[in-house]
Design a protein around this motif. Structure first.
Motif, PDB file in Angstrom:
ATOM      1  N   GLU A   1      12.151  -9.976  -7.818  1.00  0.00           N
ATOM      2  CA  GLU A   1      13.354 -10.329  -7.061  1.00  0.00           C
ATOM      3  C   GLU A   1      14.570 -10.396  -7.970  1.00  0.00           C
ATOM      4  N   GLN A   2      14.398 -10.987  -9.139  1.00  0.00           N
ATOM      5  CA  GLN A   2      15.523 -11.140 -10.077  1.00  0.00           C
ATOM      6  C   GLN A   2      16.126  -9.780 -10.448  1.00  0.00           C
ATOM      7  N   HIS A   3      15.250  -8.783 -10.612  1.00  0.00           N
ATOM      8  CA  HIS A   3      15.728  -7.455 -10.998  1.00  0.00           C
ATOM      9  C   HIS A   3      15.902  -6.539  -9.792  1.00  0.00           C
ATOM     10  N   GLU A   4      15.839  -7.131  -8.596  1.00  0.00           N
ATOM     11  CA  GLU A   4      16.123  -6.425  -7.349  1.00  0.00           C
ATOM     12  C   GLU A   4      15.232  -5.205  -7.135  1.00  0.00           C
ATOM     13  N   VAL A   5      13.988  -5.323  -7.565  1.00  0.00           N
ATOM     14  CA  VAL A   5      13.005  -4.285  -7.288  1.00  0.00           C
ATOM     15  C   VAL A   5      12.355  -4.619  -5.953  1.00  0.00           C
ATOM     16  N   LYS A   6      12.484  -3.742  -4.999  1.00  0.00           N
ATOM     17  CA  LYS A   6      11.925  -3.943  -3.671  1.00  0.00           C
ATOM     18  C   LYS A   6      10.469  -3.465  -3.634  1.00  0.00           C
ATOM     19  N   TYR A   7       9.613  -4.227  -2.980  1.00  0.00           N
ATOM     20  CA  TYR A   7       8.201  -3.862  -2.905  1.00  0.00           C
ATOM     21  C   TYR A   7       8.018  -2.479  -2.278  1.00  0.00           C
ATOM     22  N   LEU A   8       8.851  -2.158  -1.302  1.00  0.00           N
ATOM     23  CA  LEU A   8       8.735  -0.871  -0.632  1.00  0.00           C
ATOM     24  C   LEU A   8       8.867   0.291  -1.610  1.00  0.00           C
ATOM     25  N   GLN A   9       9.607   0.075  -2.704  1.00  0.00           N
ATOM     26  CA  GLN A   9       9.872   1.162  -3.642  1.00  0.00           C
ATOM     27  C   GLN A   9       8.637   1.584  -4.435  1.00  0.00           C
ATOM     28  N   PHE A  10       7.635   0.731  -4.536  1.00  0.00           N
ATOM     29  CA  PHE A  10       6.419   1.138  -5.237  1.00  0.00           C
ATOM     30  C   PHE A  10       5.150   0.904  -4.410  1.00  0.00           C
ATOM     31  N   VAL A  11       5.172  -0.067  -3.501  1.00  0.00           N
ATOM     32  CA  VAL A  11       3.975  -0.378  -2.714  1.00  0.00           C
ATOM     33  C   VAL A  11       3.765   0.630  -1.585  1.00  0.00           C
ATOM     34  N   PHE A  12       4.842   1.266  -1.137  1.00  0.00           N
ATOM     35  CA  PHE A  12       4.698   2.271  -0.072  1.00  0.00           C
ATOM     36  C   PHE A  12       3.618   3.278  -0.435  1.00  0.00           C
ATOM     37  N   ARG A  13       3.648   3.772  -1.672  1.00  0.00           N
ATOM     38  CA  ARG A  13       2.675   4.773  -2.094  1.00  0.00           C
ATOM     39  C   ARG A  13       1.278   4.163  -2.206  1.00  0.00           C
ATOM     40  N   TRP A  14       1.190   2.908  -2.620  1.00  0.00           N
ATOM     41  CA  TRP A  14      -0.123   2.250  -2.715  1.00  0.00           C
ATOM     42  C   TRP A  14      -0.811   2.201  -1.359  1.00  0.00           C
ATOM     43  N   MET A  15      -0.006   1.971  -0.321  1.00  0.00           N
ATOM     44  CA  MET A  15      -0.566   1.900   1.030  1.00  0.00           C
ATOM     45  C   MET A  15      -0.751   3.298   1.628  1.00  0.00           C
ATOM     46  N   ASN A  16       0.191   4.162   1.400  1.00  0.00           N
ATOM     47  CA  ASN A  16       0.159   5.502   1.980  1.00  0.00           C
ATOM     48  C   ASN A  16      -0.999   6.324   1.427  1.00  0.00           C
ATOM     49  N   ASN A  17      -1.307   6.135   0.135  1.00  0.00           N
ATOM     50  CA  ASN A  17      -2.334   6.931  -0.532  1.00  0.00           C
ATOM     51  C   ASN A  17      -3.557   6.104  -0.926  1.00  0.00           C
ATOM     52  N   LEU A  18      -3.615   4.841  -0.482  1.00  0.00           N
ATOM     53  CA  LEU A  18      -4.754   3.967  -0.764  1.00  0.00           C
ATOM     54  C   LEU A  18      -5.055   3.878  -2.259  1.00  0.00           C
ATOM     55  N   LEU A  19      -3.988   3.785  -3.070  1.00  0.00           N
ATOM     56  CA  LEU A  19      -4.065   3.654  -4.535  1.00  0.00           C
ATOM     57  C   LEU A  19      -4.598   4.907  -5.232  1.00  0.00           C
ATOM     58  N   MET A  20      -4.763   6.000  -4.511  1.00  0.00           N
ATOM     59  CA  MET A  20      -5.328   7.200  -5.126  1.00  0.00           C
ATOM     60  C   MET A  20      -4.424   7.793  -6.199  1.00  0.00           C
ATOM     61  N   ARG A  21      -3.113   7.585  -6.077  1.00  0.00           N
ATOM     62  CA  ARG A  21      -2.201   8.101  -7.093  1.00  0.00           C
ATOM     63  C   ARG A  21      -2.065   7.141  -8.276  1.00  0.00           C
ATOM     64  N   GLU A  22      -2.664   5.961  -8.170  1.00  0.00           N
ATOM     65  CA  GLU A  22      -2.506   4.952  -9.208  1.00  0.00           C
ATOM     66  C   GLU A  22      -3.712   4.883 -10.150  1.00  0.00           C
ATOM     67  N   VAL A  23      -4.888   5.342  -9.696  1.00  0.00           N
ATOM     68  CA  VAL A  23      -6.097   5.272 -10.522  1.00  0.00           C
ATOM     69  C   VAL A  23      -6.787   6.627 -10.521  1.00  0.00           C
ATOM     70  N   PRO A  24      -7.625   6.896 -11.533  1.00  0.00           N
ATOM     71  CA  PRO A  24      -8.336   8.183 -11.578  1.00  0.00           C
ATOM     72  C   PRO A  24      -9.270   8.349 -10.383  1.00  0.00           C
TER      73      PRO A  24
END
Length: 517
Positions: free
Chosen positions: A408-431
């Motif tokens: 919050e302090q650095h104004e990073v919105k969850y949507l900016q990184f969590v959208f992909r976690w939900m859209n791709n079920l973390l497949m782009r985040e782990v091997p």
């Protein structure tokens, strides 16, 4: 801190170009529809944040079995286990989960030291070739409750370390077998005694005339051995019936039905009404991972058919970028029935035509079963993802105020990184190997791909607490969150992540008053 203008300029110039970052998708609005901005939610009203209530675990033994892959009970835990067996309560579960991960960290550090001594003394001929493949950078997920009181000793558990074994020999051979055990659920070296025993349990359960699906789920929660993973996934997804005698007939009927769809619909891909859908699929497939597999012409052709047929048969959502990734785990697992080596490095076109057809049809139907449970993630405005992003934000604010406050302090919105976690079920985040292990558990959990995934994402975010708090700049913080260093992760990392996610689910899923502020 970047100004608003500078932040927007950075977002347009850099973030949208990050490999694997969120791209514009066909069939859905981007950025996602926001009810706060479009007037469908009254100002001041809070979006729903309470997850669907699930059946509460009734016994400690069930909780223990569900987290057995990350479990190592010491002699000093006897009193705790006895107390938990008599009366399960939240305090006991929390303390037990903490012990799981603390003991896990201690054992990893001990095995790391033992391994270092063995390597230094013996230097076996195959060791240089074996270590890069097996001894990856297995960093542990820290317990949320321990993170605020972590000491410098805890940080040592983040280095390359050795997976736990129930009874680990002290010899060099024992050390290497312990390392190999981490790979056997995704294909790899010789099975340890423990894993051989687990494989035998699976085979006995699957051999009966009617497979007990509840027992299969319990056994699968902590990972499925590669030889039985294809049939287990088909059963857990609901694609195959529990009755053994009905399975072959079901397979023949469903495979024939899929190729009837191909014959009926696939030639329409170049018609005006469908050509945009097909074009987007054709563009997206080469961007998928692993590239060595996806770029094979035969694989590309199969994926295009699967995705196009699914889109045509689901007009409420159509094709949305993100769905393309969900085919890969099924394809790789089912191809493993016909290929001895790892499919990612295998020429799929060398398989018989009948085998390829079976893999394609089975992947289509199992992917369809998965999407049936999360289709609101991909309908217009993607309301399922919006809801989950807001739920995750609320959950993180409760479990780790420091991480939440820093974002919050650095104004990073969850949507900016969590959208992909939900859209791709973390497949782009782990091997991919980690995704397959993760899906073993997701298919074992009630609403695993929708509800339990929320808690996995929460544990995944807080796992990077140290690195997140070190970033003091909006751009660098967002870049880190979109490119997390997980390339060396293996089964051990996923097992601890799942244990922590289970702890969070137990604490919050049945406690809405704790979930809310």
């Amino acid at each position: 801190m970047a100004s608003d203008a500078g932040r927007k300029q950075f977002w347009k110039r850099n973030v949208s170009r990050v490999p694997g970052s969120i791209q514009h998708v066909y069939g859905a609005q981007h950025p996602p529809f926001d009810p706060l901005l479009h007037g469908t939610l009254k100002p001041g009203a809070k979006p729903p944040t309470t997850p669907v209530k699930l059946k509460k675990v009734s016994t400690f033994q069930e909780f223990e079995s569900n987290t057995s892959d990350a479990w190592d009970v010491g002699d000093d835990d006897d009193e705790l286990l006895a107390m938990a067996a008599e009366s399960l309560n939240t305090d006991v579960v929390m303390e037990t989960a903490h012990r799981v991960i603390r003991n896990h960290s201690k054992l990893q550090e001990q095995h790391k030291q033992q391994e270092g001594q063995v390597v230094e003394k013996e230097h076996p001929p195959q060791l240089p070739d074996l270590l890069p493949a097996v001894c990856g950078d297995n960093r542990l997920v820290k317990s949320v409750s321990d993170s605020n009181a972590s000491s410098s000793a805890d940080s040592s558990s983040e280095n390359a370390s050795m997976p736990r074994s129930q009874s680990l020999p002290q010899s060099s051979a024992g050390v290497l077998v312990g390392r190999a055990a981490d790979l056997n659920t995704s294909g790899g070296l010789a099975l340890s005694e423990r894993e051989a025993s687990r494989l035998d349990k699976f085979r006995q359960l699957l051999a009966g005339p009617n497979t007990n699906l509840e027992e299969l789920r319990k056994l699968s929660w902590s990972g499925i051995p590669k030889p039985v993973r294809p049939i287990t996934w088909k059963l857990l997804s609901g694609y195959l019936p529990a009755n053994v005698d009905r399975r072959e007939g079901t397979l023949q009927r469903k495979r024939k039905e899929y190729f009837a769809f191909v014959e009926q619909y696939y030639n329409s891909r170049n018609e005006e009404t469908h050509q945009d859908t097909y074009r987007q699929i054709h563009i997206d497939i080469p961007r998928m991972s692993p590239e060595a597999l996806i770029l094979q012409p035969k694989v590309t052709e199969i994926f295009e058919r699967i995705l196009f047929i699914w889109a045509i048969r689901h007009p409420a959502s159509g094709y949305v970028q993100g769905i393309n990734d969900l085919v890969t785990p099924f394809f790789v697992v089912f191809a493993g029935e016909y290929a001895e080596e790892e499919v990612e490095n295998f020429d799929v076109s060398s398989l018989p035509a009948e085998a390829l057809q079976n893999i394609e049809a089975d992947s289509f139907w199992c992917m369809s079963k998965l999407l049936d449970g999360i289709q609101d993630n991909y309908t217009f405005a993607q309301p399922g993802i919006q809801k989950k992003v807001k739920m995750l934000e609320e959950l993180v604010s409760r479990i780790d105020e420091q991480v939440h406050g820093h974002l919050e302090q650095h104004e990073v919105k969850y949507l900016q990184f969590v959208f992909r976690w939900m859209n791709n079920l973390l497949m782009r985040e782990v091997p991919l190997r980690c995704t397959i292990r993760l899906w073993d558990t997701y298919q074992s959990e009630p609403e695993g791909f929708s509800h339990f995934h929320l808690y996995v994402c929460a544990a995944f975010l807080v796992r990077w607490k140290k690195e997140i708090l070190e970033e003091k700049d909006f751009q660098e913080l967002l870049m880190f969150l979109q490119n997390l260093p997980t390339m060396h992760w293996g089964n051990e990392d996923i097992s601890v992540l799942l244990a922590e996610a289970y702890r969070l689910k137990f604490a919050f899923a049945d406690a809405p008053n704790h979930y809310k502020r």
